[in-house]
Design a protein around this motif. Structure first.
Motif, PDB file in Angstrom:
ATOM      1  N   ARG A  16      40.425  56.575  35.276  1.00  0.00           N
ATOM      2  CA  ARG A  16      40.227  55.252  35.879  1.00  0.00           C
ATOM      3  C   ARG A  16      40.068  54.199  34.795  1.00  0.00           C
ATOM      4  N   ARG A  17      40.691  53.064  34.994  1.00  0.00           N
ATOM      5  CA  ARG A  17      40.648  51.980  34.008  1.00  0.00           C
ATOM      6  C   ARG A  17      40.040  50.741  34.670  1.00  0.00           C
ATOM      7  N   GLU A  18      39.163  50.077  33.926  1.00  0.00           N
ATOM      8  CA  GLU A  18      38.469  48.930  34.526  1.00  0.00           C
ATOM      9  C   GLU A  18      38.477  47.722  33.598  1.00  0.00           C
ATOM     10  N   ARG A  19      39.555  47.564  32.827  1.00  0.00           N
ATOM     11  CA  ARG A  19      39.682  46.357  31.994  1.00  0.00           C
ATOM     12  C   ARG A  19      39.894  45.145  32.900  1.00  0.00           C
ATOM     13  N   ARG A  20      39.184  44.078  32.569  1.00  0.00           N
ATOM     14  CA  ARG A  20      39.269  42.864  33.383  1.00  0.00           C
ATOM     15  C   ARG A  20      40.149  41.813  32.721  1.00  0.00           C
ATOM     16  N   ASN A  21      40.687  40.962  33.520  1.00  0.00           N
ATOM     17  CA  ASN A  21      41.572  39.901  33.034  1.00  0.00           C
ATOM     18  C   ASN A  21      40.736  38.700  32.587  1.00  0.00           C
ATOM     19  N   ASP A  22      39.812  38.957  31.642  1.00  0.00           N
ATOM     20  CA  ASP A  22      38.826  37.948  31.243  1.00  0.00           C
ATOM     21  C   ASP A  22      39.469  36.654  30.730  1.00  0.00           C
ATOM     22  N   ASP A  23      40.517  36.802  29.925  1.00  0.00           N
ATOM     23  CA  ASP A  23      41.118  35.602  29.336  1.00  0.00           C
ATOM     24  C   ASP A  23      42.307  35.081  30.149  1.00  0.00           C
ATOM     25  N   LEU A  24      42.514  35.664  31.296  1.00  0.00           N
ATOM     26  CA  LEU A  24      43.537  35.195  32.244  1.00  0.00           C
ATOM     27  C   LEU A  24      44.957  35.229  31.650  1.00  0.00           C
ATOM     28  N   THR A  25      45.207  36.150  30.747  1.00  0.00           N
ATOM     29  CA  THR A  25      46.530  36.208  30.117  1.00  0.00           C
ATOM     30  C   THR A  25      47.543  36.984  30.950  1.00  0.00           C
ATOM     31  N   TYR A  26      47.069  37.784  31.892  1.00  0.00           N
ATOM     32  CA  TYR A  26      47.991  38.600  32.696  1.00  0.00           C
ATOM     33  C   TYR A  26      48.349  37.868  33.994  1.00  0.00           C
ATOM     34  N   GLU A  27      49.600  37.999  34.385  1.00  0.00           N
ATOM     35  CA  GLU A  27      50.016  37.400  35.659  1.00  0.00           C
ATOM     36  C   GLU A  27      49.408  38.167  36.825  1.00  0.00           C
ATOM     37  N   ARG A  57      39.287  35.082  39.373  1.00  0.00           N
ATOM     38  CA  ARG A  57      40.419  35.511  38.532  1.00  0.00           C
ATOM     39  C   ARG A  57      40.001  36.397  37.351  1.00  0.00           C
ATOM     40  N   PRO A  58      38.926  36.077  36.618  1.00  0.00           N
ATOM     41  CA  PRO A  58      38.552  36.961  35.484  1.00  0.00           C
ATOM     42  C   PRO A  58      38.119  38.353  35.929  1.00  0.00           C
ATOM     43  N   LYS A  59      37.805  38.514  37.201  1.00  0.00           N
ATOM     44  CA  LYS A  59      37.356  39.827  37.691  1.00  0.00           C
ATOM     45  C   LYS A  59      38.538  40.748  38.007  1.00  0.00           C
ATOM     46  N   TYR A  60      39.730  40.204  37.999  1.00  0.00           N
ATOM     47  CA  TYR A  60      40.896  41.021  38.346  1.00  0.00           C
ATOM     48  C   TYR A  60      41.104  42.126  37.317  1.00  0.00           C
ATOM     49  N   LEU A  61      41.596  43.262  37.788  1.00  0.00           N
ATOM     50  CA  LEU A  61      41.788  44.445  36.946  1.00  0.00           C
ATOM     51  C   LEU A  61      43.162  44.414  36.294  1.00  0.00           C
ATOM     52  N   ILE A  62      43.210  44.799  35.022  1.00  0.00           N
ATOM     53  CA  ILE A  62      44.485  44.844  34.306  1.00  0.00           C
ATOM     54  C   ILE A  62      45.163  46.183  34.578  1.00  0.00           C
ATOM     55  N   ALA A  63      46.420  46.109  34.968  1.00  0.00           N
ATOM     56  CA  ALA A  63      47.237  47.315  35.161  1.00  0.00           C
ATOM     57  C   ALA A  63      48.412  47.220  34.197  1.00  0.00           C
TER      58      ALA A  63
END
Length: 420
Positions: free
Chosen positions: A35-46, A73-79
């Motif tokens: 399981r991966r839980e990296r967050r889109n903290d810097d909003l760089t991912y679409e 938005r920063p809480k979104y998970l990076i895939a």
């Protein structure tokens, strides 16, 4: 890992474990995916969305979907590419898939990275096969939004069929080719249906615009038809419903070609005390409300009935109107009725009986009306038959697609032989 401890608690997939090819393993989900839980903290991912088809696409392609607020938005998970994305609240509807693009997905989802023993593309097909969809259903407690969530402990213990890597690669490649071929056939049929619907619209429009009608003036519908709507008797007053014999219709019926029966009936008391109208056969019924296609959609009534407040009845003067011709005219005016309903000020988003009374329709001689109605019945029936055939083809193709995936990922077919 032995499969025996896995069988018995996962009833839908247990048969697969017993019949799998000898070289295939059965390993728990948790042992194969991290399981991966990296967050889109810097909003760089679409921003991405997971479709029920398993496709993971940009939210901008979804059209009209509500955007998350800035705080979320920063809480979104990076895939990342090849990660498995799971919507635990909609697993039973196909909310699972391996992404082919990097991005950020809802914080309500879960993101997993397959380890080396499991190829992402094979996992995509396997975890969307029918046996696994059935298993997700068994994990749910009910069909409410909260209770249909699949809990992580259940997912962790889910047995995964794991063929040798070479076989996983062959299966994934075979399914990529075969499903693409089937999807192409489905797309072609969907295009055909679109063209047929356009053809049907053109046939109706042309028939109602014949040169012989050019001298005919439109008249207000209210001058030669009785127009009104009904009501909904109180549900808690049983004297209105129990033992009722008068069909009571809601707006859902306007989506039928003709109305020949009802599944709800009201009593004589309701007819009297709720001021319900008696609507006679040959009346045209029109949806008055609703944001979907119902508003402005018309059908014709073949029985004596009454209606609720969301349906207008148009009972034509038979000396002026052929009911079937009137029905075709109103159906051809769908776009106009929608526009009128959106201009109604305080009743925006709804038609009114008064608007229908003011609506103008061409009224040629009855002999011409009957001729046009007969022609349109015949021509549109032929087009409808072709549409039905295309829809049936699509249904069978989807069944074939699902069966093919299940057979391949469970070892029921040797894809190397099937590909020859």
């Amino acid at each position: 890992m032995s499969s025996l401890p896995l069988i018995g608690v996962h009833r839908a997939v247990a048969p697969l474990l017993e019949t799998r090819p000898p070289t295939w393993q059965a390993i728990r989900f948790k042992s194969l995916l991290d399981r991966r839980e990296r967050r889109n903290d810097d909003l760089t991912y679409e921003m991405l969305s997971l479709r029920s088809t398993g496709d993971i696409v940009a939210r901008s392609e979804m059209g009209g979907r509500q955007e998350p607020d800035d705080a979320s938005r920063p809480k979104y998970l990076i895939a990342e590419v090849d990660d498995l994305v799971v919507n635990p609240m909609w697993l039973i509807g196909g909310g699972i898939g391996v992404t082919q693009r990097a991005g950020a997905v809802s914080p309500d989802y879960r993101v997993f990275r397959p380890r080396g023993d499991l190829l992402p593309r094979f996992a995509h097909y396997l975890l969307r096969s029918q046996a696994y969809l059935d298993q997700y259903m068994l994990y749910t407690r009910a069909q409410t939004t909260f209770d249909r969530r699949v809990q992580q402990p259940d997912l962790n213990n889910l047995p995964i069929l794991v063929p040798p890597l070479g076989e996983q690669l062959a299966i994934a490649g075979y399914l990529d080719r075969e499903t693409a071929r089937i999807d192409t056939l489905i797309d072609e049929q969907q295009q055909l249906i679109k063209l047929l619907r356009e053809r049907r619209f053109a046939v109706v429009t042309n028939a109602l615009s014949w040169p012989s009608l050019s001298a005919v003036r439109g008249d207000k519908l209210g001058r030669s038809a009785r127009i009104g709507n009904g009501s909904t008797p109180r549900r808690d007053n049983l004297t209105y419903w129990e033992g009722g014999h008068t069909p009571w219709l809601n707006s859902a019926v306007v989506n039928q070609q003709r109305v020949t029966d009802s599944d709800q009936f009201v009593t004589d008391t309701a007819m009297k005390e709720c001021h319900l109208p008696i609507v006679t056969p040959g009346s045209v019924l029109i949806g008055l409300t609703g944001q979907g296609k119902t508003r402005g959609t018309a059908t014709i009534l073949d029985i004596e009935a009454t209606v609720n407040q969301h349906v207008a009845y148009v009972t034509p003067d038979r000396n002026v109107w052929c009911p079937e011709y009137l029905l075709w005219s109103i159906r051809a005016s769908y776009s106009d009725l929608r526009r009128i309903s959106e201009e109604n000020g305080s009743t925006k988003g709804g038609l009114t009986c008064e608007a229908l009374k003011q609506f103008r329709v061409l009224a040629p001689p009855l002999v011409d009306q009957r001729r046009i109605a007969t022609y349109l019945d015949d021509q549109t029936a032929k087009i409808a038959s072709l549409i039905n055939e295309a829809e049936r083809f699509i249904e069978l193709s989807r069944e074939r697609r699902a069966a093919l995936i299940t057979a391949a990922v469970t070892g029921q077919i040797d894809v190397r032989e099937a590909a020859r």
